[in-house]
Scaffold this motif. Sequence first.
Motif, mmCIF file in Angstrom:
data_model
loop_
_atom_site.group_PDB
_atom_site.id
_atom_site.type_symbol
_atom_site.label_atom_id
_atom_site.label_comp_id
_atom_site.label_asym_id
_atom_site.label_seq_id
_atom_site.Cartn_x
_atom_site.Cartn_y
_atom_site.Cartn_z
ATOM 1 N N LEU A 1 0.823 -1.217 0.000
ATOM 2 C CA LEU A 1 0.000 0.000 0.000
ATOM 3 C C LEU A 1 0.853 1.263 0.000
ATOM 4 O O LEU A 1 1.903 1.312 0.637
ATOM 5 C CB LEU A 1 -0.923 -0.002 1.224
ATOM 6 C CG LEU A 1 -1.898 -1.183 1.311
ATOM 7 C CD1 LEU A 1 -2.753 -1.066 2.569
ATOM 8 C CD2 LEU A 1 -2.786 -1.283 0.072
ATOM 9 N N HIS A 2 0.387 2.263 -0.737
ATOM 10 C CA HIS A 2 1.058 3.564 -0.798
ATOM 11 C C HIS A 2 -0.007 4.645 -0.644
ATOM 12 O O HIS A 2 -1.189 4.348 -0.423
ATOM 13 C CB HIS A 2 1.836 3.694 -2.101
ATOM 14 C CG HIS A 2 1.041 3.349 -3.322
ATOM 15 N ND1 HIS A 2 -0.041 4.087 -3.739
ATOM 16 C CD2 HIS A 2 1.126 2.306 -4.198
ATOM 17 C CE1 HIS A 2 -0.557 3.551 -4.825
ATOM 18 N NE2 HIS A 2 0.121 2.461 -5.124
ATOM 19 N N GLN A 3 0.430 5.905 -0.814
ATOM 20 C CA GLN A 3 -0.489 7.029 -0.573
ATOM 21 C C GLN A 3 -1.664 7.032 -1.559
ATOM 22 O O GLN A 3 -2.711 7.601 -1.255
ATOM 23 C CB GLN A 3 0.269 8.361 -0.648
ATOM 24 C CG GLN A 3 1.293 8.544 0.466
ATOM 25 C CD GLN A 3 0.646 8.523 1.855
ATOM 26 O OE1 GLN A 3 -0.405 9.112 2.066
ATOM 27 N NE2 GLN A 3 1.265 7.825 2.786
ATOM 28 N N VAL B 1 -3.057 9.618 -7.615
ATOM 29 C CA VAL B 1 -2.141 10.296 -6.687
ATOM 30 C C VAL B 1 -0.718 10.129 -7.232
ATOM 31 O O VAL B 1 -0.315 9.022 -7.615
ATOM 32 C CB VAL B 1 -2.251 9.699 -5.267
ATOM 33 C CG1 VAL B 1 -1.263 10.373 -4.328
ATOM 34 C CG2 VAL B 1 -3.680 9.843 -4.754
ATOM 35 N N ARG B 2 0.019 11.259 -7.273
ATOM 36 C CA ARG B 2 1.366 11.258 -7.841
ATOM 37 C C ARG B 2 2.396 11.665 -6.797
ATOM 38 O O ARG B 2 2.073 12.420 -5.875
ATOM 39 C CB ARG B 2 1.445 12.253 -9.019
ATOM 40 C CG ARG B 2 0.520 11.880 -10.140
ATOM 41 C CD ARG B 2 0.527 12.876 -11.286
ATOM 42 N NE ARG B 2 -0.427 12.393 -12.269
ATOM 43 C CZ ARG B 2 -0.149 11.446 -13.161
ATOM 44 N NH1 ARG B 2 1.075 10.955 -13.233
ATOM 45 N NH2 ARG B 2 -1.067 11.000 -13.992
ATOM 46 N N ASP C 1 7.213 14.733 -7.920
ATOM 47 C CA ASP C 1 7.825 14.952 -9.237
ATOM 48 C C ASP C 1 6.958 14.445 -10.389
ATOM 49 O O ASP C 1 7.378 14.462 -11.541
ATOM 50 C CB ASP C 1 9.223 14.327 -9.294
ATOM 51 C CG ASP C 1 9.223 12.853 -8.932
ATOM 52 O OD1 ASP C 1 8.124 12.259 -8.860
ATOM 53 O OD2 ASP C 1 10.306 12.289 -8.714
ATOM 54 N N GLY C 2 5.768 13.951 -10.091
ATOM 55 C CA GLY C 2 4.825 13.603 -11.149
ATOM 56 C C GLY C 2 4.604 12.116 -11.368
ATOM 57 O O GLY C 2 3.631 11.717 -11.994
ATOM 58 N N LEU C 3 5.522 11.284 -10.865
ATOM 59 C CA LEU C 3 5.373 9.839 -11.101
ATOM 60 C C LEU C 3 4.106 9.328 -10.410
ATOM 61 O O LEU C 3 3.907 9.568 -9.212
ATOM 62 C CB LEU C 3 6.606 9.102 -10.548
ATOM 63 C CG LEU C 3 6.631 7.590 -10.801
ATOM 64 C CD1 LEU C 3 6.762 7.276 -12.285
ATOM 65 C CD2 LEU C 3 7.773 6.927 -10.031
ATOM 66 N N ALA C 4 3.255 8.641 -11.167
ATOM 67 C CA ALA C 4 2.042 8.077 -10.576
ATOM 68 C C ALA C 4 2.449 7.009 -9.561
ATOM 69 O O ALA C 4 3.283 6.150 -9.861
ATOM 70 C CB ALA C 4 1.173 7.458 -11.659
ATOM 71 N N MET C 5 1.886 7.082 -8.360
ATOM 72 C CA MET C 5 2.246 6.083 -7.352
ATOM 73 C C MET C 5 1.764 4.708 -7.796
ATOM 74 O O MET C 5 0.688 4.572 -8.361
ATOM 75 C CB MET C 5 1.623 6.456 -6.013
ATOM 76 C CG MET C 5 2.260 7.669 -5.422
ATOM 77 S SD MET C 5 1.727 7.894 -3.725
ATOM 78 C CE MET C 5 2.592 9.406 -3.362
ATOM 79 N N SER C 6 2.598 3.719 -7.533
ATOM 80 C CA SER C 6 2.274 2.346 -7.897
ATOM 81 C C SER C 6 3.107 1.411 -7.025
ATOM 82 O O SER C 6 4.261 1.729 -6.703
ATOM 83 C CB SER C 6 2.628 2.097 -9.370
ATOM 84 O OG SER C 6 2.662 0.721 -9.638
#
Length: 281
Positions: free
Chosen positions: A33-35, A177-178, A181-186
Amino acid sequence: MQTFVTRQEIIEWRQQMRGDQKQIGFVPTMGALHQGHLALIKRACSENAEVVVSIFVNPKQFNQSADLQAYPRMLEADLALLNGLENLVIFAPDEEEMYPKDLPFSPMPLGRIGELLEGAHRPGHFEGVVHVVHHLFALIQPQKAYFGQKDFQQLAIIRLLNTYYGFGIDIIGCETVRDADGLAMSSRNLRLNAQERQNALAISRALHYVSNNTGKYPLDKVKQEARSIIEQAGLAIEYLEIVDPLTLENRSQWQQEQVCCVAAICGEVRLIDNMLCESVL
Ligand code: AMP
Protein backbone atom coordinates in the motif's frame (compact mmCIF):
# COMPACT_ATOMS: atom_id res chain seq x y z
CA MET A 1 -9.16 -2.47 12.97
CA GLN A 2 -10.06 -6.12 12.46
CA THR A 3 -8.26 -8.53 10.13
CA PHE A 4 -10.14 -11.44 8.58
CA VAL A 5 -8.68 -14.18 6.43
CA THR A 6 -11.71 -16.44 5.82
CA ARG A 7 -14.91 -15.93 3.86
CA GLN A 8 -16.88 -17.12 6.87
CA GLU A 9 -15.53 -14.31 9.04
CA ILE A 10 -16.62 -11.75 6.45
CA ILE A 11 -20.05 -13.36 6.07
CA GLU A 12 -20.67 -13.21 9.83
CA TRP A 13 -19.39 -9.64 10.11
CA ARG A 14 -21.53 -8.60 7.12
CA GLN A 15 -24.65 -10.06 8.74
CA GLN A 16 -23.96 -8.08 11.88
CA MET A 17 -23.50 -4.88 9.85
CA ARG A 18 -26.79 -5.50 8.07
CA GLY A 19 -28.52 -5.85 11.43
CA ASP A 20 -26.97 -2.55 12.51
CA GLN A 21 -27.94 -0.97 9.13
CA LYS A 22 -24.38 0.19 8.61
CA GLN A 23 -23.28 1.45 5.18
CA ILE A 24 -20.25 -0.42 3.88
CA GLY A 25 -17.52 0.98 1.63
CA PHE A 26 -15.04 -1.29 -0.11
CA VAL A 27 -11.51 -0.77 -1.49
CA PRO A 28 -9.96 -3.76 -3.28
CA THR A 29 -6.14 -3.79 -3.41
CA MET A 30 -3.22 -6.09 -4.03
CA GLY A 31 -1.31 -4.66 -1.06
CA ALA A 32 2.11 -2.97 -0.96
CA LEU A 33 0.00 0.00 0.00
CA HIS A 34 1.06 3.56 -0.80
CA GLN A 35 -0.49 7.03 -0.57
CA GLY A 36 -2.59 6.34 -3.70
CA HIS A 37 -4.31 3.44 -1.95
CA LEU A 38 -4.52 5.46 1.23
CA ALA A 39 -6.39 8.27 -0.55
CA LEU A 40 -9.05 5.76 -1.65
CA ILE A 41 -9.25 4.24 1.82
CA LYS A 42 -9.52 7.60 3.60
CA ARG A 43 -12.23 8.75 1.22
CA ALA A 44 -14.11 5.48 1.81
CA CYS A 45 -13.76 5.98 5.58
CA SER A 46 -15.19 9.48 5.34
CA GLU A 47 -18.21 8.34 3.30
CA ASN A 48 -19.19 5.08 5.00
CA ALA A 49 -19.83 3.74 8.50
CA GLU A 50 -17.50 0.78 7.92
CA VAL A 51 -14.85 0.09 5.28
CA VAL A 52 -13.44 -3.20 4.02
CA VAL A 53 -9.98 -3.15 2.41
CA SER A 54 -9.07 -6.38 0.66
CA ILE A 55 -5.42 -7.29 0.23
CA PHE A 56 -4.96 -10.12 -2.23
CA VAL A 57 -2.38 -10.54 -4.98
CA ASN A 58 -4.70 -12.09 -7.53
CA PRO A 59 -2.83 -14.73 -9.57
CA LYS A 60 -5.61 -14.86 -12.18
CA GLN A 61 -4.92 -11.32 -13.37
CA PHE A 62 -1.20 -11.84 -14.03
CA ASN A 63 -0.48 -12.98 -17.56
CA GLN A 64 3.22 -13.59 -16.80
CA SER A 65 4.34 -15.76 -13.91
CA ALA A 66 7.59 -13.77 -13.46
CA ASP A 67 5.51 -10.63 -12.89
CA LEU A 68 3.38 -12.44 -10.32
CA GLN A 69 6.49 -13.73 -8.51
CA ALA A 70 8.10 -10.28 -8.44
CA TYR A 71 4.98 -8.46 -7.21
CA PRO A 72 5.77 -6.95 -3.78
CA ARG A 73 4.07 -8.56 -0.78
CA MET A 74 4.32 -6.87 2.60
CA LEU A 75 1.21 -7.58 4.65
CA GLU A 76 2.73 -6.55 7.97
CA ALA A 77 3.83 -3.14 6.69
CA ASP A 78 0.39 -2.71 5.07
CA LEU A 79 -1.37 -3.41 8.34
CA ALA A 80 0.97 -1.01 10.14
CA LEU A 81 0.13 1.73 7.61
CA LEU A 82 -3.60 1.28 8.19
CA ASN A 83 -3.33 0.93 11.93
CA GLY A 84 -5.17 3.76 13.63
CA LEU A 85 -7.86 4.14 10.96
CA GLU A 86 -11.20 3.46 12.59
CA ASN A 87 -14.05 1.22 11.45
CA LEU A 88 -11.75 -0.65 9.11
CA VAL A 89 -11.84 -4.34 8.27
CA ILE A 90 -8.93 -5.90 6.39
CA PHE A 91 -9.73 -8.98 4.34
CA ALA A 92 -6.53 -10.82 3.44
CA PRO A 93 -7.52 -14.27 2.18
CA ASP A 94 -5.23 -16.88 0.64
CA GLU A 95 -5.93 -18.27 -2.82
CA GLU A 96 -8.03 -21.23 -1.65
CA GLU A 97 -10.20 -18.96 0.42
CA MET A 98 -10.60 -16.48 -2.44
CA TYR A 99 -11.42 -19.15 -5.01
CA PRO A 100 -13.15 -22.07 -3.30
CA LYS A 101 -13.19 -25.07 -5.66
CA ASP A 102 -16.95 -25.48 -5.50
CA LEU A 103 -17.80 -21.81 -6.09
CA PRO A 104 -19.29 -21.38 -9.57
CA PHE A 105 -18.53 -18.35 -11.70
CA SER A 106 -19.95 -17.32 -15.08
CA PRO A 107 -17.47 -15.07 -16.87
CA MET A 108 -18.79 -11.83 -18.29
CA PRO A 109 -18.24 -11.02 -21.98
CA LEU A 110 -15.87 -8.07 -21.96
CA GLY A 111 -16.75 -6.96 -25.47
CA ARG A 112 -14.72 -4.46 -27.44
CA ILE A 113 -13.40 -2.53 -24.42
CA GLY A 114 -11.66 -5.69 -23.24
CA GLU A 115 -9.73 -5.96 -26.51
CA LEU A 116 -8.15 -2.51 -26.42
CA LEU A 117 -5.00 -1.17 -24.66
CA GLU A 118 -4.33 -3.42 -21.63
CA GLY A 119 -6.66 -6.04 -23.08
CA ALA A 120 -4.53 -6.31 -26.22
CA HIS A 121 -1.23 -6.48 -24.32
CA ARG A 122 -2.17 -8.56 -21.28
CA PRO A 123 -4.35 -11.44 -22.47
CA GLY A 124 -6.50 -12.78 -19.64
CA HIS A 125 -5.76 -9.83 -17.33
CA PHE A 126 -9.23 -8.32 -17.24
CA GLU A 127 -10.87 -11.74 -17.08
CA GLY A 128 -8.87 -12.26 -13.87
CA VAL A 129 -9.81 -8.83 -12.52
CA VAL A 130 -13.50 -9.45 -13.21
CA HIS A 131 -13.34 -12.87 -11.53
CA VAL A 132 -11.83 -11.58 -8.29
CA VAL A 133 -13.90 -8.39 -8.09
CA HIS A 134 -17.08 -10.38 -8.76
CA HIS A 135 -16.29 -12.68 -5.82
CA LEU A 136 -15.35 -9.79 -3.56
CA PHE A 137 -18.48 -7.77 -4.41
CA ALA A 138 -20.68 -10.82 -3.85
CA LEU A 139 -19.05 -11.55 -0.51
CA ILE A 140 -18.75 -8.04 0.92
CA GLN A 141 -21.89 -6.56 -0.65
CA PRO A 142 -20.76 -2.95 -0.21
CA GLN A 143 -22.95 0.03 -1.02
CA LYS A 144 -19.93 1.92 -2.40
CA ALA A 145 -16.66 0.71 -3.97
CA TYR A 146 -13.61 2.85 -4.69
CA PHE A 147 -11.24 2.46 -7.63
CA GLY A 148 -8.35 4.59 -8.91
CA GLN A 149 -8.45 6.38 -12.26
CA LYS A 150 -4.80 5.35 -12.54
CA ASP A 151 -6.25 2.06 -13.85
CA PHE A 152 -8.58 3.88 -16.21
CA GLN A 153 -9.63 0.91 -18.33
CA GLN A 154 -10.10 -1.26 -15.25
CA LEU A 155 -12.48 1.33 -13.81
CA ALA A 156 -14.53 1.24 -17.04
CA ILE A 157 -14.66 -2.56 -16.89
CA ILE A 158 -15.68 -2.52 -13.21
CA ARG A 159 -18.61 -0.27 -14.12
CA LEU A 160 -19.63 -2.82 -16.77
CA LEU A 161 -19.25 -5.68 -14.29
CA ASN A 162 -21.46 -3.87 -11.79
CA THR A 163 -24.20 -3.55 -14.39
CA TYR A 164 -23.74 -7.00 -15.91
CA TYR A 165 -24.04 -8.91 -12.62
CA GLY A 166 -26.59 -6.44 -11.21
CA PHE A 167 -24.68 -5.57 -8.04
CA GLY A 168 -26.10 -2.04 -7.87
CA ILE A 169 -22.98 -0.73 -6.12
CA ASP A 170 -22.05 2.94 -6.32
CA ILE A 171 -18.68 2.78 -8.18
CA ILE A 172 -16.49 5.74 -7.31
CA GLY A 173 -13.47 6.69 -9.45
CA CYS A 174 -10.72 8.51 -7.54
CA GLU A 175 -8.02 10.78 -8.97
CA THR A 176 -4.51 9.45 -9.53
CA VAL A 177 -2.14 10.30 -6.69
CA ARG A 178 1.37 11.26 -7.84
CA ASP A 179 4.72 11.74 -6.17
CA ALA A 180 5.81 15.38 -6.02
CA ASP A 181 7.82 14.95 -9.24
CA GLY A 182 4.83 13.60 -11.15
CA LEU A 183 5.37 9.84 -11.10
CA ALA A 184 2.04 8.08 -10.58
CA MET A 185 2.25 6.08 -7.35
CA SER A 186 2.27 2.35 -7.90
CA SER A 187 3.29 -0.70 -5.90
CA ARG A 188 5.50 -1.56 -8.88
CA ASN A 189 7.60 1.60 -8.33
CA LEU A 190 9.27 -0.27 -5.45
CA ARG A 191 11.02 -2.38 -8.09
CA LEU A 192 12.65 0.61 -9.84
CA ASN A 193 16.24 1.53 -8.99
CA ALA A 194 17.16 5.22 -8.64
CA GLN A 195 18.11 5.65 -12.31
CA GLU A 196 15.02 3.80 -13.55
CA ARG A 197 12.80 5.88 -11.30
CA GLN A 198 14.33 9.01 -12.81
CA ASN A 199 13.76 7.66 -16.33
CA ALA A 200 10.18 6.74 -15.48
CA LEU A 201 9.34 10.43 -15.00
CA ALA A 202 9.26 10.67 -18.80
CA ILE A 203 5.81 9.04 -18.70
CA SER A 204 4.16 11.85 -16.74
CA ARG A 205 6.20 14.41 -18.71
CA ALA A 206 4.78 12.99 -21.93
CA LEU A 207 1.24 12.98 -20.54
CA HIS A 208 1.57 16.61 -19.48
CA TYR A 209 2.93 17.43 -22.93
CA VAL A 210 -0.20 15.92 -24.52
CA SER A 211 -2.49 17.62 -22.03
CA ASN A 212 -0.83 21.03 -22.58
CA ASN A 213 -1.00 20.71 -26.36
CA THR A 214 -4.46 19.23 -26.75
CA GLY A 215 -6.23 20.95 -29.61
CA LYS A 216 -3.20 23.13 -30.42
CA TYR A 217 -1.41 20.90 -32.96
CA PRO A 218 -2.58 17.91 -35.01
CA LEU A 219 -3.25 14.91 -32.76
CA ASP A 220 -0.83 12.62 -34.59
CA LYS A 221 2.03 15.10 -34.19
CA VAL A 222 1.40 15.51 -30.47
CA LYS A 223 1.22 11.75 -30.07
CA GLN A 224 4.49 11.28 -31.94
CA GLU A 225 6.25 13.88 -29.79
CA ALA A 226 4.89 12.25 -26.62
CA ARG A 227 6.24 8.90 -27.78
CA SER A 228 9.69 10.36 -28.36
CA ILE A 229 9.77 11.95 -24.89
CA ILE A 230 9.32 8.46 -23.43
CA GLU A 231 11.66 6.70 -25.84
CA GLN A 232 14.44 9.24 -25.31
CA ALA A 233 14.39 8.33 -21.61
CA GLY A 234 15.15 4.73 -22.58
CA LEU A 235 11.73 3.23 -21.90
CA ALA A 236 10.09 0.76 -24.28
CA ILE A 237 6.55 1.83 -25.12
CA GLU A 238 3.92 -0.91 -25.24
CA TYR A 239 1.26 1.55 -26.26
CA LEU A 240 0.59 5.27 -26.18
CA GLU A 241 -2.89 6.10 -27.38
CA ILE A 242 -5.25 9.03 -27.23
CA VAL A 243 -8.70 7.58 -26.71
CA ASP A 244 -12.36 8.31 -26.17
CA PRO A 245 -12.95 8.38 -22.38
CA LEU A 246 -16.04 6.14 -22.61
CA THR A 247 -15.31 3.63 -25.36
CA LEU A 248 -11.48 3.79 -25.16
CA GLU A 249 -11.38 3.69 -28.96
CA ASN A 250 -8.53 5.63 -30.60
CA ARG A 251 -9.14 9.23 -31.52
CA SER A 252 -7.82 10.55 -34.83
CA GLN A 253 -9.02 14.11 -34.19
CA TRP A 254 -9.18 16.18 -31.04
CA GLN A 255 -12.54 16.44 -29.33
CA GLN A 256 -13.62 18.15 -26.13
CA GLU A 257 -12.30 15.36 -23.88
CA GLN A 258 -9.90 12.49 -24.47
CA VAL A 259 -7.60 10.39 -22.35
CA CYS A 260 -3.98 9.68 -23.17
CA CYS A 261 -3.12 6.17 -21.96
CA VAL A 262 0.43 4.79 -21.75
CA ALA A 263 2.05 1.49 -20.90
CA ALA A 264 5.84 1.37 -20.98
CA ILE A 265 8.59 -0.89 -19.70
CA CYS A 266 11.18 0.78 -17.50
CA GLY A 267 14.06 -1.57 -16.66
CA GLU A 268 12.07 -4.73 -15.96
CA VAL A 269 9.00 -2.98 -14.65
CA ARG A 270 5.84 -2.40 -16.63
CA LEU A 271 4.25 0.94 -15.74
CA ILE A 272 0.90 2.38 -16.80
CA ASP A 273 -0.45 5.89 -16.49
CA ASN A 274 -3.02 8.13 -18.13
CA MET A 275 -4.25 11.71 -18.15
CA LEU A 276 -7.51 13.37 -19.13
CA CYS A 277 -6.76 15.89 -21.90
CA GLU A 278 -9.28 18.64 -22.47
CA SER A 279 -9.40 20.69 -25.62
CA VAL A 280 -9.03 24.45 -25.22
CA LEU A 281 -10.86 24.97 -28.53
P1 AMP B 1 -3.71 -2.26 -6.87
O1 AMP B 1 -3.27 -2.60 -5.47
O2 AMP B 1 -2.61 -1.80 -7.75
O3 AMP B 1 -4.58 -3.34 -7.46
O4 AMP B 1 -4.64 -0.97 -6.72
C1 AMP B 1 -5.77 -0.98 -5.88
C2 AMP B 1 -6.61 0.24 -6.18
O5 AMP B 1 -5.84 1.41 -5.93
C3 AMP B 1 -7.04 0.30 -7.66
O6 AMP B 1 -8.38 0.80 -7.73
C4 AMP B 1 -6.06 1.28 -8.24
O7 AMP B 1 -6.56 1.96 -9.38
C5 AMP B 1 -5.86 2.23 -7.07
N1 AMP B 1 -4.59 2.96 -7.21
C6 AMP B 1 -3.36 2.44 -7.42
N2 AMP B 1 -2.44 3.42 -7.56
C7 AMP B 1 -3.11 4.59 -7.43
C8 AMP B 1 -2.73 5.97 -7.49
N3 AMP B 1 -1.48 6.35 -7.69
N4 AMP B 1 -3.70 6.90 -7.31
C9 AMP B 1 -4.99 6.54 -7.11
N5 AMP B 1 -5.41 5.26 -7.04
C10 AMP B 1 -4.49 4.30 -7.20
